[in-house]
Design an enzyme around this catalytic site. Structure first.
Site, PDB file in Angstrom:
ATOM      1  N   SER A 231      -1.400  45.637  73.201  1.00 25.59           N
ATOM      2  CA  SER A 231      -1.704  46.608  72.160  1.00 25.59           C
ATOM      3  C   SER A 231      -0.543  46.769  71.187  1.00 25.59           C
ATOM      4  O   SER A 231       0.629  46.617  71.566  1.00 25.59           O
ATOM      5  CB  SER A 231      -1.968  47.951  72.833  1.00 25.59           C
ATOM      6  OG  SER A 231      -1.947  48.976  71.885  1.00 25.59           O
TER       7      SER A 231
ATOM      8  N   TYR B 158       0.879  54.993  77.416  1.00 23.75           N
ATOM      9  CA  TYR B 158      -0.100  53.908  77.266  1.00 23.75           C
ATOM     10  C   TYR B 158       0.609  52.637  76.774  1.00 23.75           C
ATOM     11  O   TYR B 158       0.504  51.562  77.383  1.00 23.75           O
ATOM     12  CB  TYR B 158      -1.210  54.331  76.292  1.00 23.75           C
ATOM     13  CG  TYR B 158      -2.059  53.168  75.837  1.00 23.75           C
ATOM     14  CD1 TYR B 158      -2.875  52.497  76.734  1.00 23.75           C
ATOM     15  CD2 TYR B 158      -2.009  52.726  74.517  1.00 23.75           C
ATOM     16  CE1 TYR B 158      -3.623  51.401  76.321  1.00 23.75           C
ATOM     17  CE2 TYR B 158      -2.754  51.649  74.102  1.00 23.75           C
ATOM     18  CZ  TYR B 158      -3.561  50.980  75.012  1.00 23.75           C
ATOM     19  OH  TYR B 158      -4.290  49.899  74.600  1.00 23.75           O
TER      20      TYR B 158
ATOM     21  N   LYS C  81       1.544  48.878  78.699  1.00 24.01           N
ATOM     22  CA  LYS C  81       1.152  47.565  78.160  1.00 24.01           C
ATOM     23  C   LYS C  81       2.396  46.674  78.026  1.00 24.01           C
ATOM     24  O   LYS C  81       2.352  45.481  78.332  1.00 24.01           O
ATOM     25  CB  LYS C  81       0.459  47.728  76.803  1.00 24.01           C
ATOM     26  CG  LYS C  81      -0.933  48.344  76.908  1.00 24.01           C
ATOM     27  CD  LYS C  81      -1.919  47.347  77.489  1.00 24.01           C
ATOM     28  CE  LYS C  81      -3.294  47.916  77.688  1.00 24.01           C
ATOM     29  NZ  LYS C  81      -4.219  46.977  78.341  1.00 24.01           N
TER      30      LYS C  81
END
Ligand code: UFG
Length: 378
Positions: A168, A192, A196
């Site tokens: 991402s 988040y 990743k």
């Protein structure tokens, strides 16, 4: 005489690495002179196409996963979907074999790898809500890192060494400059993005230690749908992303769209993102399969290079829907960077990827998709 398949392979390789030429005889290409770089790209593509036939797709019932599964099936790959259906739809996989299970369950994974001989894994399954990750980081480390490791361990135990990972743009955090390329420093502003990035690093070391070949695709903001194939994001779930939320307000399902902050250092004060059609993302996965014949961990941005602000999205959505969309300016959302726009030259050059859709296509197809559920249905 070159056949049409060869001509299309050549055209793709020339786009990624030009400087060669085709000799045309009576309007038909008959002979190609290739620079070595182009020849290498073609050769790699051919080898990989032959090698990878059967693919395990985790999270294949989800939004980006299901569009990719559709494209894989259209290209005659054999696919098995693994999904816990926690945020996805069973119908999204159509007739493709679906194993309902959770990546935290190593026994289920081992059994699956034992029964099916996969050539590669595409790993979409993850938790993806930025705000939730700030409030509940443990869930993100568990689901995005620990469960992902389980998958890798099971793959290694069964000799599966080709992997495409859904990464991402959130790995960059607040970038120093835009557009962002892959060598920019990564300082995620939320758990988040951190999970990743952590997983990308795991892939790098698994490449060196265990010979895992991987491609991490850093998605920018996925949008759009494929209503003809009955594919889109979860219609019955509460939307968290901007475009579906704006369209919910257009449909009257919600009273208004909340704009999270208009005091950012951008021309209209609202955040800028690089929206990318889900089918362009799916296509990047198919091209990535060809690169998997190369050792190591490769990373690519996938975006259009065009940024749009929250207000620009609302404006264009009003134009496309022909409806007034009420909005309310509220405070900033935790963990949101002001501007994220991709420099995707690397994937264009190395994999021959090009976005085929623009923002209008994304909003129009999303609108078609959301209208299918009718007004008042959440
Ligand atoms: N926004 C609003 N109102 C809303 C929803 C969103 O103003 O109701 C704003 C957000 O603050 C942000 C922009 O619209 O500025 C886009 O927000 P999204 O929630 O649609 O997407 P994000 O940029 O937060 O994140 C998405 C994915 C991530 C990915 C990231 C990469 O969720 O997985 O894009 O850019 F990492």
């Amino acid at each position: 005489m070159l056949n049409s398949r060869t001509i299309s392979d050549l055209a793709q390789a020339f786009a990624a690495s030009p400087n060669g030429f085709l000799i045309v005889d009576q309007g038909q290409p008959s002979f190609a002179v290739l620079p070595y770089e182009t020849y290498k790209i073609l050769k790699k593509g051919k080898t990989a196409q032959k090698k990878i036939k059967k693919i395990l797709v985790t999270g294949g019932a989800g939004y980006i996963g299901s569009h990719t599964v559709k494209l894989l099936i259209d290209q005659d790959y054999e696919v098995v979907v693994f999904d816990n259906l926690s945020t996805s739809r069973r119908e999204a996989v159509g007739g493709v074999k679906l194993v309902v299970g959770d990546l935290s369950d190593r026994d289920v994974l081992d059994k699956l790898f034992q029964e099916e001989k996969f050539d590669a894994v595409m790993h979409f399954a993850a938790s993806i809500k930025v705000e939730e990750s700030v409030a509940n980081p443990g869930k993100y480390y568990r689901e995005n890192v620990v469960s992902g490791l389980n998958l890798l361990e099971s793959m290694m135990a069964h000799g599966v060494k080709s992997f495409v990972f859904s990464s991402s743009a959130a790995v960059y955090g607040e970038p120093e400059k835009n557009p962002i390329n892959e060598v920019a420093s990564c300082q995620p502003t939320n758990p988040y993005g951190e999970t990743k990035l952590c997983f990308e690093n795991i892939l790098k070391w698994y490449g060196k230690g265990y010979g895992l070949n991987s491609i991490s695709l850093r998605y920018f903001n996925a949008a759009g749908a494929m209503p003809d194939a009955e594919l889109g994001y979860g219609r019955s779930l509460e939307h968290t992303h901007l475009i579906p939320r704006v369209l919910d307000a257009a449909l009257g399902k919600t009273a208004e769209i909340e704009v999270f902050g208009n005091d950012y250092a951008t021309p209209d004060g609202t955040c800028i993102r690089d929206y990318i059609h889900v089918l362009d993302l799916a296509e990047a996965h198919l091209l990535a399969l060809k690169k998997l014949s190369e050792p190591g961990a490769h990373i690519y941005n996938v975006g259009t290079g065009r940024g749009s602000s929250v207000l620009e999205i609302i404006d264009q959505a009003m134009e496309i829907t022909g409806r007034m969309i009420p909005m309310k300016i509220s405070g900033r959302r935790a963990g949101d960077p002001a501007r994220l726009v991709a420099d995707s030259k690397k994937i264009q050059k190395e994999l021959g990827w090009q976005p085929a859709y623009d923002l209008q296509d994304m909003i129009e197809s999303s609108w078609e998709w959301q209208k299918l559920s009718g007004p008042g249905v959440v």
